[in-house]
Write an enzyme that holds these catalytic residues in place. Structure first.
Site, PDB file in Angstrom:
ATOM      1  N   GLY A  23      45.096  38.219  66.142  1.00  9.25           N
ATOM      2  CA  GLY A  23      46.525  38.327  65.882  1.00  9.25           C
ATOM      3  C   GLY A  23      46.984  39.767  65.763  1.00  9.25           C
ATOM      4  N   GLY A  25      49.972  40.899  64.830  1.00 13.49           N
ATOM      5  CA  GLY A  25      51.188  41.004  64.039  1.00 13.49           C
ATOM      6  C   GLY A  25      51.031  42.085  62.986  1.00 13.49           C
ATOM      7  N   PHE A  26      51.897  42.072  61.978  1.00 12.13           N
ATOM      8  CA  PHE A  26      51.846  43.088  60.937  1.00 12.13           C
ATOM      9  C   PHE A  26      50.482  43.126  60.260  1.00 12.13           C
ATOM     10  CE2 PHE A  26      56.596  42.517  60.756  1.00 12.13           C
ATOM     11  CZ  PHE A  26      56.904  43.820  61.129  1.00 12.13           C
ATOM     12  N   GLY A  27      49.962  41.963  59.850  1.00  8.55           N
ATOM     13  CA  GLY A  27      48.700  41.917  59.139  1.00  8.55           C
ATOM     14  C   GLY A  27      47.522  42.342  59.994  1.00  8.55           C
ATOM     15  N   VAL A  90      42.948  31.833  71.554  1.00 11.88           N
ATOM     16  CA  VAL A  90      41.797  31.316  70.827  1.00 11.88           C
ATOM     17  C   VAL A  90      41.811  29.793  70.925  1.00 11.88           C
ATOM     18  CG1 VAL A  90      40.698  31.060  68.581  1.00 11.88           C
ATOM     19  CG2 VAL A  90      41.655  33.263  69.265  1.00 11.88           C
ATOM     20  N   GLU A 178      70.827  36.408  58.870  1.00 11.33           N
ATOM     21  CA  GLU A 178      71.009  37.516  59.808  1.00 11.33           C
ATOM     22  C   GLU A 178      71.562  37.037  61.146  1.00 11.33           C
ATOM     23  OE1 GLU A 178      67.471  40.262  57.850  1.00 11.33           O
ATOM     24  OE2 GLU A 178      67.149  39.308  59.800  1.00 11.33           O
ATOM     25  N   ASP A 308      50.933  35.182  57.019  1.00 16.57           N
ATOM     26  CA  ASP A 308      51.587  33.886  56.832  1.00 16.57           C
ATOM     27  C   ASP A 308      50.615  32.716  56.857  1.00 16.57           C
ATOM     28  OD1 ASP A 308      53.951  35.232  56.703  1.00 16.57           O
ATOM     29  OD2 ASP A 308      54.662  34.665  58.694  1.00 16.57           O
ATOM     30  N   ALA A 321      56.757  40.702  55.703  1.00 14.55           N
ATOM     31  CA  ALA A 321      55.885  41.690  56.331  1.00 14.55           C
ATOM     32  C   ALA A 321      55.029  42.427  55.317  1.00 14.55           C
ATOM     33  CB  ALA A 321      56.730  42.692  57.124  1.00 14.55           C
ATOM     34  N   GLN A 322      55.605  42.782  54.178  1.00 22.65           N
ATOM     35  CA  GLN A 322      54.872  43.601  53.216  1.00 22.65           C
ATOM     36  C   GLN A 322      53.614  42.910  52.690  1.00 22.65           C
ATOM     37  OE1 GLN A 322      53.614  46.758  51.696  1.00 22.65           O
ATOM     38  NE2 GLN A 322      55.587  46.871  52.739  1.00 22.65           N
TER      39      GLN A 322
END
Length: 452
Positions: A23, A25-27, A90, A178, A308, A321-322
């Site tokens: 992945g 993404g952010f992580g 995967v 948003e 997540d 995200a944090q």
């Protein structure tokens, strides 16, 4: 077995530990960065060749940014931090053999595995939700949604005063707020010049939330400010409202009310990608992977889950995200400790604050120590942080230009960005990182950029 598959199974010849990160993404990217100096051989897997900056997807969906503004090549990130990128899906994981099996038949052996697959939408059993609503979790989703909106406006321009276009957003978290606010600004600011033949009263934007308030993680005063701002912009906000079913042209509420809806966006819940159920790992609510305090999966000391997809047994976290960034760094640090025969330590989340934009010159910001503010200053803070945290100097520059151009020229009809080509085929379930099919629920997540 192909030569490529054989090569991928070979252990590191220099004795270095093999770490596979699933992945981008952010992580996942945070883990790769942290592992750069660990001495391990790191392989990053993702189904896309780019990483998507999800917090700005609503700008793409409302024609404020191009798809390329929020996409950054994964190979550039992985190469910079000494990792190898493997493009692929995967298919499954074989924990006993310590192998990741890809859909193309490739196999990657590992000594440690970090799962940062992200999540997909959870429809909570609402009939028609999966079939008749759109998501906003990926670049593909955002472009599809934007094209549907633009097509609706073109249809409305031909229909004159005898037709309407209704957009309904399901979910009152950050994504829903948003998007609804941006669509209201599109109608209120840009419509008169871009589509002078359309009476803006014929374009309806609704936001439906099951909870009694919007933006649940925020302070009640900021939630009420958000509701008032959306109503002021002409959004039909419906709180304490459950959905009974969704049809191609309607959202049917639990009380029997049928809302006309030409475009329905689902942003109201998350679940693990379907393929994860076959991986043999312990799962919790929504199919998310359970972890211990140190982020390792129970019964699998060499597998970590972050972001997540992770459900820490004793520490529920907001899906933003944090937390994903901090979890990625923590998992990488624990691998370093394990490589040096040191005990792992529990993960502890440090809250750096949350923010959400509502529309032009309106946002809410909540920081530690009870620091809260809203309005123009909050909006400028939100814009600045998102531009700073975009990957790549080109992306920051083009996003700055496009967003500035949007707000400076909307009233002249020149602020709409359209025309990105969709080279991908029909959306398929994603199990590798940046999910590529379903909308990210607003209440869940990953809508905040990393705090500085």
């Amino acid at each position: 077995m192909s030569a490529t598959a054989r090569q991928e199974q070979q252990p590191a010849g220099d004795g270095a530990a093999r770490v596979v990160v699933v992945g981008a993404g952010f992580g996942g990217l945070a883990a790769v960065r942290k592992l750069a100096r660990s001495g391990a051989r790191v392989t990053l897997i993702d189904r896309n060749i780019y990483s998507t900056f999800q917090p700005l997807l609503y700008e793409v969906a409302s024609a404020g940014l191009s798809g390329s503004d929020v996409a950054y090549p994964v190979r550039a990130v992985s190469r910079r931090h000494g990792a190898v990128f493997r493009h692929g899906d995967v298919a499954t994981i074989e924990p006993a053999a310590r192998q990741v099996v890809l859909a193309d038949g490739g196999r990657l052996g590992y000594d440690y595995l970090i799962l940062a697959t992200g999540v997909t939408a959870a429809y909570h059993g609402v009939p028609g939700a999966a079939e008749h609503s759109l998501g906003l979790y990926t670049r593909h989703d955002a472009i599809v949604l934007r094209d549907r909106i633009m097509a609706g406006l073109e249809r409305l321009s031909l229909a004159g005063l005898h037709d309407d276009v209704a957009v309904t957003v399901i979910g009152g978290g950050a994504t829903g707020v948003e998007l609804a606010g941006s669509l209201a600004d599109l109608r209120n600011i840009a419509l008169a010049s871009s589509y002078p033949e359309i009476d803006r009263s014929h374009l309806h934007v609704s936001l439906v939330e099951r909870a009694p308030a919007l933006l649940a993680p925020f302070h009640p005063a900021l939630r009420e400010y958000t509701r008032q701002q959306l109503v002021k912009r002409g959004v039909d906000v419906r709180l304490d409202t459950a959905i009974a079913k969704i049809t191609p042209g309607q959202v049917v509420l639990a009380d029997g009310t049928a809302l006309p809806s030409d475009i329905t966006v689902w942003a109201a819940g998350v679940a693990a990608p379907a393929g994860i159920a076959g991986w043999g790992l312990p799962q919790g609510a929504g199919g998310r992977i359970r972890t211990g305090p140190d982020l390792r999966v129970p019964g699998h000391g060499d597998i970590f889950a972050i972001g997540d997809i992770a459900l820490i047994d004793d520490q529920p976290l907001p899906q933003l995200a944090q937390p994903a960034l901090q979890m990625g760094k923590h998992a990488a640090s624990q691998i370093y400790r394990l490589l040096h025969r040191q005990p792992t330590v529990p993960f502890r989340y440090r809250d750096k604050g949350i923010m959400a934009t509502i529309g032009y010159r309106s946002a809410v910001v909540e920081l530690p120590h009870r620091i809260r503010f809203h309005g123009t200053l909050a909006w400028l803070t939100w814009v600045a942080l998102h531009l700073i945290t975009l990957l790549g100097g080109r992306n920051r520059l083009t996003a700055l230009v496009n967003m500035s151009w949007r707000y400076l020229t909307w009233r002249s009809g020149a602020g709409l960005i359209v025309g990105d080509d969709l080279t991908a085929g029909p959306a398929q379930p994603d199990t590798t990182g940046q999910p590529d099919t379903t909308g990210q629920p607003a209440s869940a997540g990953r809508r905040q950029p990393p705090a500085s």
